[in-house]
Write a protein that holds these residues in place. Structure first.
Motif, PDB file in Angstrom:
ATOM      1  N   VAL A   4     -20.471  68.199  32.363  1.00 23.89           N
ATOM      2  CA  VAL A   4     -21.444  67.214  32.825  1.00 23.89           C
ATOM      3  C   VAL A   4     -21.208  66.975  34.313  1.00 23.89           C
ATOM      4  O   VAL A   4     -20.067  66.731  34.734  1.00 23.89           O
ATOM      5  CB  VAL A   4     -21.314  65.898  32.037  1.00 23.89           C
ATOM      6  N   LEU A  40     -20.610  65.378  37.636  1.00 31.09           N
ATOM      7  CA  LEU A  40     -19.919  64.096  37.845  1.00 31.09           C
ATOM      8  C   LEU A  40     -20.886  62.980  38.205  1.00 31.09           C
ATOM      9  O   LEU A  40     -20.706  61.833  37.811  1.00 31.09           O
ATOM     10  CB  LEU A  40     -18.842  64.232  38.931  1.00 31.09           C
ATOM     11  N   SER A  82     -22.105  61.529  35.099  1.00 34.39           N
ATOM     12  CA  SER A  82     -21.119  61.253  34.046  1.00 34.39           C
ATOM     13  C   SER A  82     -21.146  59.797  33.587  1.00 34.39           C
ATOM     14  O   SER A  82     -20.821  59.495  32.447  1.00 34.39           O
ATOM     15  CB  SER A  82     -19.714  61.644  34.516  1.00 34.39           C
ATOM     16  N   LEU A 132     -14.604  61.971  29.246  1.00 33.31           N
ATOM     17  CA  LEU A 132     -14.453  61.741  30.685  1.00 33.31           C
ATOM     18  C   LEU A 132     -12.970  61.820  31.019  1.00 33.31           C
ATOM     19  O   LEU A 132     -12.164  61.035  30.489  1.00 33.31           O
ATOM     20  CB  LEU A 132     -15.003  60.367  31.075  1.00 33.31           C
ATOM     21  N   VAL A 166     -13.354  59.346  37.652  1.00 30.43           N
ATOM     22  CA  VAL A 166     -13.716  60.425  36.733  1.00 30.43           C
ATOM     23  C   VAL A 166     -13.625  61.748  37.496  1.00 30.43           C
ATOM     24  O   VAL A 166     -14.304  61.927  38.518  1.00 30.43           O
ATOM     25  CB  VAL A 166     -15.140  60.227  36.180  1.00 30.43           C
ATOM     26  N   ALA A 206     -16.067  65.808  33.362  1.00 34.76           N
ATOM     27  CA  ALA A 206     -16.763  65.233  32.208  1.00 34.76           C
ATOM     28  C   ALA A 206     -17.417  66.343  31.405  1.00 34.76           C
ATOM     29  O   ALA A 206     -17.829  67.375  31.962  1.00 34.76           O
ATOM     30  CB  ALA A 206     -17.811  64.211  32.662  1.00 34.76           C
ATOM     31  N   HIS A 207     -17.493  66.125  30.116  1.00 39.04           N
ATOM     32  CA  HIS A 207     -18.014  67.130  29.198  1.00 39.04           C
ATOM     33  C   HIS A 207     -18.814  66.426  28.107  1.00 39.04           C
ATOM     34  O   HIS A 207     -18.597  65.253  27.824  1.00 39.04           O
ATOM     35  CB  HIS A 207     -16.866  67.901  28.523  1.00 39.04           C
TER      36      HIS A 207
END
Lengths: 188, 188
Positions: A6, A8, A11, A123, A144, A147-148
Motif C-alpha cells: 500500500v 505510504l 496507508s 502497517l 509508518v 504498509a500492506h
C-alpha cells in the motif's frame, strides 16, 4: 489470497475508520502480540500513527527495546483470536503467544516484528521516541514505514465495496462485544 | 428523543469502536465545529481522550483559548452535515458555522462548547495542556468531564442492539466515503 503493498500516502486509510488492531512486536528473538482498540492515524506525510500500549504489557518492553511495532488489522474471521490475544499475556505463555495460540505470521519488510496471517491490513511502524507521552499516557507515536493489504479488501488505495462479512474489519466495544465494519456509503 | 447522562466510567465506550466525531468549541461568544476522524480514548479513569486538531483550524484557536472541547458522535442521518462541516471553515462563514449550516445545538453541562443536536453521543472534555504534543503533532488530550447519549442507541452503559441504520455511528475513510457501524456481535 494476494497481499499488496500500500502506497505510504494512502496507508492512513487502512485505519482511518477506527478498526481495532493487533500490535505485534519483536526484539532479540522474542516476539509478542496484543490487541488495541485505541489507535489512530496522526499524520499523512510522512504517515504517522498513535497507539496506547499499557506499561504492564510485554509488548511494551519489546516495542521500547526494538523501537518498532506493527499494527495488524484483524477481520471478523479473526475476532475470536483478537479477543484471546487481548485477554492473555505473552509472558505467561512460554514467551510465544503466537505458538501458544497457533497464530501464523509472515515477515515484515522493514521491521523485526512479525505480521499476522489472517489479518487484512498491516502497517509497519518505527517508534518516534516521546518519553513523556509513553510514561504519562502509555501513548506511542510511530512513523509508518511500510504498509500492506489483502487485495480482497483493499486495492488501488481504497477499501473495496461488498467485502464479505468475514473479511470486514472489526471495532471493539467492551466485554467481548464488537461491531463489524458496516455498509460503505458516499456523501456527494 | 431522550438524552441520558452516561457514567464517566463507561464514557470511553461511546468512541471505543472508532467512529468519526465532530469537535465543537466555544470561547468569548465565538463557537465552531469541525470533523475529526482521528480521535480515540486514552484512559479509563479518569477518562481521557485524544484528538488531532490541525493548527490551521479556527477550532484550534477556540480550544486553546477555552481549554475545552466536546466530541459529538454523528449518526448516519448526520453524514452529509459531517462531511460539510469537515470541508468548510468557520472563519469563512461569518464566524458561525452552526448558523450558516442550520445546525441546532444544546448546552453542555460542564463546558462552554455547544453540543450538536442530531448526533447520538457527546463527550465534554477539558484540555490537559501538553504544548509539545499540540505543537509537534496537533495532538490534544482531554479529560472527559461529562458524557451523554441518545437513549435510542446507548443505554445502561452499552450500545443497543438493532439500532436502525440512520442512527448508527459512522466511520470516515476518505473522499466522501464512509462506513456505517455494522452488525454487533459477541465473542464468548
Amino acid at each position: 489470497m494476494t497481499r499488496i503493498a500500500v502506497d505510504l500516502a494512502k496507508s492512513y486509510r487502512l485505519i482511518n475508520h477506527g478498526p481495532t488492531v493487533l500490535v505485534s512486536s519483536a526484539h532479540g528473538g522474542k516476539r509478542n502480540v496484543m490487541a488495541a482498540a485505541w489507535s489512530m492515524p496522526l499524520d499523512f506525510a510522512p504517515p504517522k500513527v498513535s497507539v496506547v500500549i499499557d506499561k504492564h504489557t510485554w509488548t511494551r518492553e519489546l516495542v521500547e527495546a526494538s523501537g518498532s511495532f506493527a499494527l495488524n488489522v484483524p477481520c471478523r474471521a479473526f475476532a475470536r483470536q483478537t479477543l484471546a490475544v487481548g485477554q492473555s499475556s505473552g509472558r505467561e505463555q512460554g514467551g510465544d503467544k503466537f505458538a501458544a495460540m497457533g497464530l501464523e505470521t509472515f515477515d515484515a519488510s522493514e521491521i523485526e516484528a512479525p505480521l499476522l496471517a489472517g489479518c487484512v491490513a498491516w502497517l509497519e511502524c518505527r517508534v518516534i521516541p516521546e518519553p513523556h507521552n509513553q510514561q504519562a499516557y502509555d501513548l506511542f507515536i510511530g512513523e509508518v514505514v511500510a504498509a500492506h493489504a489483502d487485495a480482497r479488501v483493499f486495492a488501488q488505495g481504497r477499501w473495496r465495496a461488498d467485502v464479505p462479512q468475514e473479511l470486514r474489519s472489526i471495532h471493539y466495544v467492551a466485554g467481548g462485544a464488537f461491531f463489524a465494519t458496516g455498509e460503505g456509503f458516499e456523501v456527494g
